[in-house]
Design a protein around this motif. Sequence first.
Motif, PDB file in Angstrom:
ATOM      1  N   SER A  74      11.787   0.874   1.616  1.00 48.34           N
ATOM      2  CA  SER A  74      10.837   0.454   0.585  1.00 48.34           C
ATOM      3  C   SER A  74      11.495  -0.517  -0.379  1.00 48.34           C
ATOM      4  CB  SER A  74      10.327   1.691  -0.160  1.00 48.34           C
ATOM      5  OG  SER A  74       9.492   1.320  -1.239  1.00 48.34           O
ATOM      6  N   PRO A  75      10.744  -1.493  -0.917  1.00 49.83           N
ATOM      7  CA  PRO A  75      11.324  -2.418  -1.891  1.00 49.83           C
ATOM      8  C   PRO A  75      11.808  -1.665  -3.129  1.00 49.83           C
ATOM      9  CG  PRO A  75       9.203  -3.218  -1.096  1.00 49.83           C
ATOM     10  CD  PRO A  75       9.338  -1.821  -0.605  1.00 49.83           C
ATOM     11  N   VAL A  76      12.934  -2.075  -3.671  1.00 50.71           N
ATOM     12  CA  VAL A  76      13.456  -1.492  -4.905  1.00 50.71           C
ATOM     13  C   VAL A  76      13.714  -2.609  -5.900  1.00 50.71           C
ATOM     14  CG1 VAL A  76      14.500   0.503  -3.789  1.00 50.71           C
ATOM     15  CG2 VAL A  76      15.850  -1.561  -4.086  1.00 50.71           C
ATOM     16  N   GLY A  77      13.593  -2.263  -7.189  1.00 52.45           N
ATOM     17  CA  GLY A  77      13.860  -3.220  -8.243  1.00 52.45           C
ATOM     18  C   GLY A  77      15.219  -2.985  -8.859  1.00 52.45           C
ATOM     19  N   VAL A  78      15.416  -3.549 -10.039  1.00 45.32           N
ATOM     20  CA  VAL A  78      16.699  -3.424 -10.723  1.00 45.32           C
ATOM     21  C   VAL A  78      16.992  -1.965 -11.052  1.00 45.32           C
ATOM     22  CG1 VAL A  78      17.944  -4.022 -12.830  1.00 45.32           C
ATOM     23  CG2 VAL A  78      16.599  -5.761 -11.648  1.00 45.32           C
ATOM     24  N   LEU A 126       4.966  -2.348 -10.451  1.00 49.01           N
ATOM     25  CA  LEU A 126       4.711  -1.342  -9.426  1.00 49.01           C
ATOM     26  C   LEU A 126       6.020  -0.774  -8.888  1.00 49.01           C
ATOM     27  CD1 LEU A 126       2.885   0.197  -7.454  1.00 49.01           C
ATOM     28  CD2 LEU A 126       2.877  -1.843  -5.982  1.00 49.01           C
ATOM     29  N   VAL A 127       6.969  -1.660  -8.600  1.00 45.00           N
ATOM     30  CA  VAL A 127       8.266  -1.210  -8.106  1.00 45.00           C
ATOM     31  C   VAL A 127       8.985  -0.383  -9.167  1.00 45.00           C
ATOM     32  CG1 VAL A 127      10.544  -1.974  -7.339  1.00 45.00           C
ATOM     33  CG2 VAL A 127       8.510  -3.131  -6.489  1.00 45.00           C
ATOM     34  N   VAL A 145       9.414   7.326 -10.693  1.00 43.89           N
ATOM     35  CA  VAL A 145       8.760   8.604 -10.335  1.00 43.89           C
ATOM     36  C   VAL A 145       9.073   9.052  -8.903  1.00 43.89           C
ATOM     37  CG1 VAL A 145       6.892   8.116 -11.953  1.00 43.89           C
ATOM     38  CG2 VAL A 145       6.605   7.499  -9.555  1.00 43.89           C
ATOM     39  N   ASN A 146       9.395   8.111  -8.039  1.00 42.52           N
ATOM     40  CA  ASN A 146       9.653   8.470  -6.633  1.00 42.52           C
ATOM     41  C   ASN A 146      10.717   7.533  -6.066  1.00 42.52           C
ATOM     42  OD1 ASN A 146       9.521   9.479  -4.054  1.00 42.52           O
ATOM     43  ND2 ASN A 146       7.350   9.066  -3.744  1.00 42.52           N
ATOM     44  N   PRO A 147      11.946   7.651  -6.543  1.00 36.94           N
ATOM     45  CA  PRO A 147      12.984   6.668  -6.185  1.00 36.94           C
ATOM     46  C   PRO A 147      13.473   6.809  -4.755  1.00 36.94           C
ATOM     47  CG  PRO A 147      13.945   8.455  -7.456  1.00 36.94           C
ATOM     48  CD  PRO A 147      12.465   8.692  -7.448  1.00 36.94           C
ATOM     49  N   VAL A 148      14.027   5.708  -4.226  1.00 34.39           N
ATOM     50  CA  VAL A 148      14.735   5.742  -2.957  1.00 34.39           C
ATOM     51  C   VAL A 148      16.074   6.435  -3.187  1.00 34.39           C
ATOM     52  CG1 VAL A 148      15.858   4.344  -1.182  1.00 34.39           C
ATOM     53  CG2 VAL A 148      13.643   3.643  -2.078  1.00 34.39           C
ATOM     54  N   PRO A 194       0.813  -1.232   0.000  1.00 34.03           N
ATOM     55  CA  PRO A 194       0.000   0.000   0.000  1.00 34.03           C
ATOM     56  C   PRO A 194       0.840   1.274   0.000  1.00 34.03           C
ATOM     57  CG  PRO A 194      -0.923  -1.601   1.524  1.00 34.03           C
ATOM     58  CD  PRO A 194       0.394  -2.151   1.096  1.00 34.03           C
ATOM     59  N   ALA A 195       1.890   1.321   0.831  1.00 38.39           N
ATOM     60  CA  ALA A 195       2.748   2.508   0.870  1.00 38.39           C
ATOM     61  C   ALA A 195       3.505   2.666  -0.441  1.00 38.39           C
ATOM     62  CB  ALA A 195       3.728   2.397   2.034  1.00 38.39           C
ATOM     63  N   LEU A 196       3.894   1.541  -1.058  1.00 36.31           N
ATOM     64  CA  LEU A 196       4.592   1.593  -2.339  1.00 36.31           C
ATOM     65  C   LEU A 196       3.665   2.139  -3.422  1.00 36.31           C
ATOM     66  CD1 LEU A 196       7.307   0.836  -3.683  1.00 36.31           C
ATOM     67  CD2 LEU A 196       6.318  -1.401  -4.202  1.00 36.31           C
ATOM     68  N   TRP A 197       2.405   1.705  -3.405  1.00 36.69           N
ATOM     69  CA  TRP A 197       1.405   2.206  -4.362  1.00 36.69           C
ATOM     70  C   TRP A 197       1.201   3.709  -4.179  1.00 36.69           C
ATOM     71  CZ3 TRP A 197      -1.424   0.008  -8.344  1.00 36.69           C
ATOM     72  CH2 TRP A 197      -2.488   0.778  -8.841  1.00 36.69           C
ATOM     73  N   ASP A 198       1.100   4.151  -2.937  1.00 36.32           N
ATOM     74  CA  ASP A 198       0.904   5.572  -2.645  1.00 36.32           C
ATOM     75  C   ASP A 198       2.111   6.391  -3.102  1.00 36.32           C
ATOM     76  OD1 ASP A 198      -0.578   7.731  -1.689  1.00 36.32           O
ATOM     77  OD2 ASP A 198       0.359   7.633   0.290  1.00 36.32           O
ATOM     78  N   ALA A 199       3.311   5.816  -2.956  1.00 36.33           N
ATOM     79  CA  ALA A 199       4.518   6.520  -3.393  1.00 36.33           C
ATOM     80  C   ALA A 199       4.602   6.590  -4.909  1.00 36.33           C
ATOM     81  CB  ALA A 199       5.763   5.830  -2.835  1.00 36.33           C
ATOM     82  N   ALA A 200       4.059   5.565  -5.603  1.00 37.86           N
ATOM     83  CA  ALA A 200       4.132   5.521  -7.063  1.00 37.86           C
ATOM     84  C   ALA A 200       3.035   6.337  -7.725  1.00 37.86           C
ATOM     85  CB  ALA A 200       4.069   4.071  -7.539  1.00 37.86           C
ATOM     86  N   PHE A 201       1.819   6.292  -7.174  1.00 42.38           N
ATOM     87  CA  PHE A 201       0.683   6.929  -7.841  1.00 42.38           C
ATOM     88  C   PHE A 201       0.016   8.018  -7.002  1.00 42.38           C
ATOM     89  CE2 PHE A 201       0.984   2.577  -9.531  1.00 42.38           C
ATOM     90  CZ  PHE A 201       1.164   2.868 -10.878  1.00 42.38           C
ATOM     91  N   GLY A 202       0.461   8.192  -5.761  1.00 40.65           N
ATOM     92  CA  GLY A 202      -0.099   9.231  -4.903  1.00 40.65           C
ATOM     93  C   GLY A 202       0.960  10.241  -4.522  1.00 40.65           C
TER      94      GLY A 202
END
Length: 434
Positions: free
Chosen positions: A320-324, A421-422, A428-431, A304-312
Amino acid sequence: MTVLLYVLGLVLFAFGLLVSIAWHELGHLSTAKLFGIRVPQYMVGFGPTIWSRKKGETEYGFKAIPAGGYIRMIGMFPPGRDGKIEARSTSPWRSMIEDAREASFEELQPGDEDRLFYTRKPWKRVIVMFAGPFMNLVLAVFLFFGSAMAIGFETQTTKVAGVQKCVIPQSTKREACQAGDPVSPAFAAGLKDGDKIVAFNGTPVEDWNTLSDHIRDTIGPATVTVQRGDQRIDLHPTLIKNEVYKKDADGRVVQPLQTVPAGYLGFASKNEVVPLTFGQSVTRMSDQLQAGAESVIALPGKIPALWDAAFGDGERAQDSPVGVVGAARISGELMTVDAPPQTILVWFMNLLVMFNVSLFLFNMLPLLPLDGGHIAGALWESIRRHTAKIFRRPDPGPFDVAKLMPAAYVVAGVFVCFTLLVLVADIVNPVKLT
């Protein structure tokens, strides 16, 4: 120069990623060949092939999308109950099962009947599927121990880097002394820059966390023994109560910042790159594995927090989880940090360590199409066959993992959605390191 260093970080991470993937697949390849399973393909990446070469019976190559890899083993799934490899049904779920079964036999050649994956004993199949994640774990341990013991980590020491002249509560976030501020115990006792505190109240101290705990637990007169050049000097400060930042059990400052009343001496400790001993490296690597396992378990709760960071308009948490893409950006930022080269190297190696630990932990989940799903299937087959043998029942035969393919597609769909999602959040909102 900053841009070049950033690009260098991206290139180095991409190289480390490819090595990690290739190393993972090499574990599967080597053990499969060891047990006589035919492997037609060994590929790093997905998508169109950009380079390949056939050596012996295996085609080795690289594909365009460096987001994974695979080896193709023949006979991953057993034939159906009727002994046929191909079957058709109007049911979409049944079609998934039979399509997967057919694909595992599509490169079958004469003489391969005794070189099929499913014909190997369960313990051999477990080894083949476990070898890939295990190689990531081996690489993580090698990188961690190499960097930790050869170079070390930037660590707070018991050396004095600066003495505070007055007492300032940390809750005020003020740095300059003001009229009326009491003189700090360290300044009043004569503590100086360059001193190394070697004992507190007669108890030897070798690391910052031990010294910090002694200071925080003491309010009133104390004896601080320092090494100043060739001399050992006893200083006699009177520690006072002050508001200081709260620490966790590992000595790290708790985030978000909180203050607690504790004993206060009033000096800054010096940071140095200190190599770890073998025992310290084992402990710290164990902590990394435990933290990684806890992160995997906590992953659904962070969506949920990841979704809010990506689209909110939510903030991206540091854990927060990060991808490649996110990891590559962090790698690029690492190269631009104003820090000693050996410190940056250790940070970069630790990033690859965490990446390989994540590969190990994720692939060990007992879900298809992950390696752990095939391991679970082989173990279940072994249990069924041993149980039948004990109770003198007919051998139930191989466990048909192909029947789990509908669930595997669901799992794969969930992973794809999570990866996207990641990816969006990383763009748009990287760590950020800061």
